[in-house]
Each structure stands twice: as structure tokens, then as C-alpha cells.
Design a protein around this motif. Structure first.
Motif, mmCIF file in Angstrom:
data_model
loop_
_atom_site.group_PDB
_atom_site.id
_atom_site.type_symbol
_atom_site.label_atom_id
_atom_site.label_comp_id
_atom_site.label_asym_id
_atom_site.label_seq_id
_atom_site.Cartn_x
_atom_site.Cartn_y
_atom_site.Cartn_z
ATOM 1 N N ARG A 84 0.828 -1.203 0.000
ATOM 2 C CA ARG A 84 0.000 0.000 0.000
ATOM 3 C C ARG A 84 0.865 1.258 0.000
ATOM 4 O O ARG A 84 1.940 1.280 0.613
ATOM 5 C CB ARG A 84 -0.942 0.014 1.216
ATOM 6 C CG ARG A 84 -2.090 -0.962 1.065
ATOM 7 C CD ARG A 84 -2.993 -0.983 2.258
ATOM 8 N NE ARG A 84 -4.140 -1.854 2.001
ATOM 9 C CZ ARG A 84 -4.895 -2.401 2.936
ATOM 10 N NH1 ARG A 84 -4.659 -2.129 4.210
ATOM 11 N NH2 ARG A 84 -5.914 -3.169 2.608
ATOM 12 N N ASN A 85 0.353 2.288 -0.640
ATOM 13 C CA ASN A 85 1.089 3.559 -0.726
ATOM 14 C C ASN A 85 0.197 4.749 -0.400
ATOM 15 O O ASN A 85 0.386 5.840 -0.924
ATOM 16 C CB ASN A 85 1.698 3.720 -2.118
ATOM 17 C CG ASN A 85 0.636 3.730 -3.223
ATOM 18 O OD1 ASN A 85 -0.535 3.428 -2.984
ATOM 19 N ND2 ASN A 85 1.051 4.059 -4.446
ATOM 20 N N PHE A 86 -0.801 4.526 0.473
ATOM 21 C CA PHE A 86 -1.744 5.586 0.825
ATOM 22 C C PHE A 86 -1.038 6.739 1.537
ATOM 23 O O PHE A 86 0.031 6.563 2.129
ATOM 24 C CB PHE A 86 -2.858 5.038 1.719
ATOM 25 C CG PHE A 86 -3.568 3.841 1.150
ATOM 26 C CD1 PHE A 86 -3.710 3.678 -0.219
ATOM 27 C CD2 PHE A 86 -4.106 2.874 1.990
ATOM 28 C CE1 PHE A 86 -4.375 2.580 -0.744
ATOM 29 C CE2 PHE A 86 -4.766 1.773 1.476
ATOM 30 C CZ PHE A 86 -4.903 1.616 0.109
ATOM 31 N N ARG A 87 -1.660 7.889 1.499
ATOM 32 C CA ARG A 87 -1.094 9.064 2.174
ATOM 33 C C ARG A 87 -0.901 8.781 3.664
ATOM 34 O O ARG A 87 -1.800 8.306 4.344
ATOM 35 C CB ARG A 87 -2.010 10.275 1.993
ATOM 36 C CG ARG A 87 -1.446 11.563 2.559
ATOM 37 C CD ARG A 87 -2.409 12.716 2.383
ATOM 38 N NE ARG A 87 -2.537 13.118 0.987
ATOM 39 C CZ ARG A 87 -1.711 13.942 0.352
ATOM 40 N NH1 ARG A 87 -0.662 14.454 1.006
ATOM 41 N NH2 ARG A 87 -1.915 14.275 -0.902
ATOM 42 N N GLY A 88 0.281 9.048 4.166
ATOM 43 C CA GLY A 88 0.585 8.827 5.577
ATOM 44 C C GLY A 88 0.831 7.377 5.939
ATOM 45 O O GLY A 88 0.980 7.052 7.119
ATOM 46 N N ARG A 89 0.892 6.489 4.965
ATOM 47 C CA ARG A 89 1.050 5.051 5.228
ATOM 48 C C ARG A 89 2.303 4.750 6.060
ATOM 49 O O ARG A 89 2.275 3.904 6.947
ATOM 50 C CB ARG A 89 1.117 4.299 3.886
ATOM 51 C CG ARG A 89 1.478 2.821 3.975
ATOM 52 C CD ARG A 89 0.359 1.998 4.541
ATOM 53 N NE ARG A 89 0.690 0.571 4.554
ATOM 54 C CZ ARG A 89 -0.103 -0.363 5.041
ATOM 55 N NH1 ARG A 89 -1.264 -0.043 5.563
ATOM 56 N NH2 ARG A 89 0.249 -1.628 5.026
ATOM 57 N N MET A 90 3.405 5.431 5.749
ATOM 58 C CA MET A 90 4.665 5.112 6.425
ATOM 59 C C MET A 90 5.221 6.283 7.222
ATOM 60 O O MET A 90 6.425 6.346 7.473
ATOM 61 C CB MET A 90 5.709 4.650 5.402
ATOM 62 C CG MET A 90 5.443 3.273 4.845
ATOM 63 S SD MET A 90 6.647 2.786 3.602
ATOM 64 C CE MET A 90 8.166 2.871 4.539
ATOM 65 N N GLY A 91 4.328 7.193 7.623
ATOM 66 C CA GLY A 91 4.828 8.311 8.420
ATOM 67 C C GLY A 91 4.079 9.583 8.124
ATOM 68 O O GLY A 91 2.850 9.612 8.075
ATOM 69 N N ASP A 92 4.819 10.662 7.907
ATOM 70 C CA ASP A 92 4.210 11.986 7.717
ATOM 71 C C ASP A 92 3.282 11.986 6.493
ATOM 72 O O ASP A 92 3.603 11.393 5.454
ATOM 73 C CB ASP A 92 5.322 13.025 7.524
ATOM 74 C CG ASP A 92 4.781 14.439 7.621
ATOM 75 O OD1 ASP A 92 4.196 14.917 6.629
ATOM 76 O OD2 ASP A 92 4.943 15.058 8.695
ATOM 77 N N PRO A 93 2.121 12.656 6.604
ATOM 78 C CA PRO A 93 1.194 12.723 5.471
ATOM 79 C C PRO A 93 1.793 13.361 4.215
ATOM 80 O O PRO A 93 1.293 13.141 3.106
ATOM 81 C CB PRO A 93 0.035 13.572 6.007
ATOM 82 C CG PRO A 93 0.108 13.429 7.482
ATOM 83 C CD PRO A 93 1.560 13.280 7.803
ATOM 84 N N GLU A 94 2.860 14.120 4.378
ATOM 85 C CA GLU A 94 3.499 14.752 3.227
ATOM 86 C C GLU A 94 4.657 13.924 2.679
ATOM 87 O O GLU A 94 5.403 14.383 1.808
ATOM 88 C CB GLU A 94 3.989 16.157 3.607
ATOM 89 C CG GLU A 94 2.864 17.098 4.012
ATOM 90 C CD GLU A 94 1.755 17.168 2.954
ATOM 91 O OE1 GLU A 94 2.078 17.313 1.759
ATOM 92 O OE2 GLU A 94 0.563 17.070 3.334
#
Length: 417
Positions: free
Chosen positions: A381-391
Motif C-alpha cells: 500500500r502507498n496511501f497518504r501517511g502510510r509510512m509516516g508523515d502525510p506529506e
């Protein structure tokens, strides 16, 4: 009319001779899996005044999502889980040392063809690689399963992907499933069963099949099957003493749709932020700088994945502006990777080796991203915020593409290696 794999398994589990898409059935569960979410399931049971489970031998509990505990909250969850499995006499418990649930269950022989399996993790579809009907459910549903051993299902329609051809060098099954997502969308199999067939599907290793079944969930799949064959039997024969069913769909089974694909000319694929179906060939993303490269997860943390990445990394160094994080999917995988010199190769390349777990994949620990950082990862998955900061941004790719990109510090076509 014959039956698809989903129809066969749901008919058997619900005591019916046959079932049809759209029908609702109440089925007996063959196996229930819970990870850290078991804490919520346990609280649900206690809240309902229930202090036992329907069959402790048909339950597997693991700690894998945030291990070792990265903060006090998770430490408390782990403590509750350890106490709960003792209170409920659940013997199949794997603590923080075993690895990711979907890898461990299959390695340990808990998954067999024809089983109906539910788990507190959406990627329980991975078990379809061994012709089991695996699907993720919520904590409330799982509390009901733990108490009764039953759950209702709507019999899904089935779509079939007939995949032929031979994969080019350094193109992997991850590229195949990403290509299907890009071509048919993340809605292509919404609450449907998927069957992967054809000469390419038959030629894939069990590890590569696990990748496909795992990411079929990103199409919305309820189940995602490969038919049983000699590879399935060979994989399982040393893992179980139970009979192994040779399970296939009927030749006259009815499918909602049949897609035909040939992968002979397939290029490595990349899914760009922030959706799994935003997919294009790697050549369209070449040169995008990456701060981090992640190898691992229930999608691509198996020995085969690490072997391919190590061949690319051998004798080279990770780019000085890039962090390579390697998370084997299980302790078994880790041990074999040590024996084969894979871990040494990755350490020599200046990769960071983490303990088997979900880790950075869903932003728990061991590799979170800061604002503006970019990661290329072999996860699902590569959704926004998936692995940390939303940016931050996550690009999905195969282990080969991740390894090549780690060396160059930018998204790179692995076919050059």
C-alpha cells in the motif's frame, strides 16, 4: 453447473451441496488468525460475558505488527495478548520472534487447500496461494467467530485472470499484479473471488503466488486463489501430517469475467502515490530521488525476494543519500538468508537489517518517513501517511526495482542489472 473454488469451499463449510453467487450462507470456520488486534477481540469477548473460545486448537495468535514494542501503548497490548492466550488455552501462539502472520501461518503448516480462514488482517487473502479461502474481518466479527466458530458470508462472484507468457529478467510477480491493478483498477474485484490461472500462474513459485494473492486484496478481492498443483503439495508435505486436498475449480464453473493477459513483454511496474492502481512502467518514474528503500512485508519479504535483491546488491553500496531497510518476513526466512550469505551481502552494501515484523510497512516503527521524504518499497500500500508523515510519498515496486533504486538513490529500472 460446476463450481468455482470459492463456491466449493463455502458450500462445504456451510453443509451445502452447492451454492450460487449472491446467496448468503452461515459457514463453519476452519481457522481463525489474530495479531495484535487480538487484544480488541479479547475485550469484546469479555464485554459479552464470554470467557472461552469455540475451539482453541483452531485459533492462531501472533505478535507481528509492532515488535519489539516500540512504545508503552504497544507494550501494554502485547502484555494483554500474552495473558489472554493463556486464559483461553490457545496453544498456537507466536510471540515477537516468529515474524509476519501471513508468512508464519503458511510456513508452520496451518494453511491447507480447501480451508476457510478468517483473520484480523486484510491481507489474509494471501492464503489463496495454497488454495485456501482466506479473508480479513473486523474485531467485532472475530469476537463472534471466537465464540461460535461460525460466520455468515455472501457467496461472491468470481473473476478469472488467465495469465500466460514468460517473465523477462528482473520482472517479478509483483510487477504482474501491479500491472493488473493499473489496467483494471482497485475496484476490479470488489467483494469478488479471484482465480489466477494460465501457464504463467502455473509456473510461479509458491512465494510468487503469495505475492499475487496478497495484493489481490488491493483489487477488493474477498478471496484470491491459485489451484492446487504439485508445487503446492511439495511445499506442504513437510509442514503437515494432514491429508492435502488437490483442489481445483470445475471446468464448467461460471465466471463473472475472464481476463486474458500475456506477460512476455511486461516491464517492471511502479505504483505512484497515493493509490495502488496509479501504475506505470518504471521507465516513466526513472530518476525520482528516493530517501529510503524498503525490502520486506507480507507481500515481498520472503527468501526468494531477498535472493533477487541480493544478486543486484552484491559488490555494490547503497547510495549515500538513501537508506535501505531490510525486514525478512519471518525468522525462518531470516535464518535461511543468513545461511546463504544474503544478509552479509546486504550489510556489506550498507543496508539496515531489522527483525522479522511488519515494521515500517504500515508506519509502526523501524523506518518512518519525515515530511517530504520519498520511499520505494516492496510492500502492498502507498496511501497518504502510510509510512509516516502525510506529506511523505511511497512508491510500490518489486524487490528487484527496490534494490536497484537503493543503489542509485533514485527510481531505477532493474533490468540494467
Amino acid at each position: 453447473m460446476g463450481m468455482t473454488l470459492a463456491e466449493k469451499i463455502l458450500a462445504r463449510a456451510s453443509g451445502r451441496e452447492n451454492v450460487n453467487p449472491g446467496e448468503y450462507v452461515t459457514a463453519d470456520i476452519d481457522l481463525a488468525m489474530a495479531h495484535e488486534g487480538f487484544a480488541a477481540v479479547y475485550l469484546g469477548l469479555l464485554g459479552a460475558g464470554i470467557n472461552r473460545v469455540w475451539n482453541p486448537d483452531k485459533i492462531v495468535v501472533l505478535l507481528d505488527h509492532a515488535v519489539p514494542a516500540p512504545n508503552v501503548r504497544y507494550a501494554g497490548v502485547h502484555k494483554m495478548v500474552r495473558e489472554a492466550v493463556k486464559n483461553l488455552s490457545i496453544k498456537n501462539f507466536y510471540d515477537v520472534k516468529a515474524g509476519v502472520c501471513h508468512q508464519v501461518l503458511q510456513e508452520k503448516g496451518h494453511v491447507l487447500p480447501g480451508m476457510l480462514i478468517v483473520g484480523t488482517d486484510s491481507h489474509t487473502t494471501t492464503y489463496g496461494a495454497l488454495t485456501a479461502a482466506g479473508t480479513g474481518i473486523g474485531f467485532t466479527e472475530m469476537s463472534y467467530v471466537f465464540a461460535t466458530g461460525k460466520l455468515w458470508f455472501r457467496v461472491p462472484e468470481t473473476v478469472k485472470f488467465e495469465i500466460s507468457g514468460k517473465l523477462p529478467r528482473n520482472v517479478m510477480s509483483k510487477d504482474v499484479i501491479l500491472n493488473l491493478l493499473g489496467k483494471y483498477s482497485a475496484e476490479a474485484a470488489q467483494y469478488k473471488s479471484v482465480e489466477f490461472t494460465g501457464s504463467l500462474s502455473e509456473g510461479l513459485s509458491i512465494s510468487s503466488r503469495m505475492t499475487m494473492s496478497n495484493m489481490a486484496l488491493e483489487m477488493g478481492a474477498k478471496f484470491a486463489f491459485f489451484e492446487t498443483d504439485q508445487k503446492t503439495i511439495d511445499y506442504l508435505k513437510d509442514k503437515t501430517k494432514k491429508p492435502i486436498q488437490n483442489l481445483k475449480a470445475d471446468k464448467d464453473a461460471e465466471y463473472e469475467k475472464v481476463y486474458k493477459e500475456n506477460v512476455t513483454e511486461l516491464e517492471p511496474q511502479v505504483a505512484a502515490p497515493y493509490t495502488v492502481d496509479n501504475v506505470k512502467p518504471v521507465t516513466e518514474f526513472e530518476g525520482v530521488p528516493v530517501n529510503q528503500a524498503l525490502l520486506g512485508s507480507c507481500t515481498n519479504g520472503r527468501l526468494e525476494d531477498l535472493q533477487i535483491a541480493a544478486k543486484i546488491l552484491e559488490g555494490k553500496k547503497v547510495h549515500p543519500d538513501t537508506r535501505l531497510i531490510v525486514t525478512p518476513a519471518s525468522t525462518e526466512v531470516y535464518r535461511e538468508a543468513v545461511k546463504e550469505g544474503i544478509i552479509e551481502t546486504m550489510v556489506d552494501a550498507e543496508g539496515i537489517i531489522c527483525n522479522p515484523s511488519c515494521g515500517a510497512c504500515f508506519g509502526a516503527n523501524m523506518g518512518l518517513l519525515a515530511a517530504g521524504e520519498v520511499c520505494i518499497a516492496s510492500i502492498n500500500r502507498n496511501f497518504r501517511g502510510r509510512m509516516g508523515d502525510p506529506e511523505s510519498k511511497v512508491y510500490l515496486a518489486s524487490p528487484a526495482t527496490v534494490a536497484a533504486s537503493a543503489i542509485e538513490g533514485k527510481i531505477t529500472d532493474p533490468r540494467k542489472y
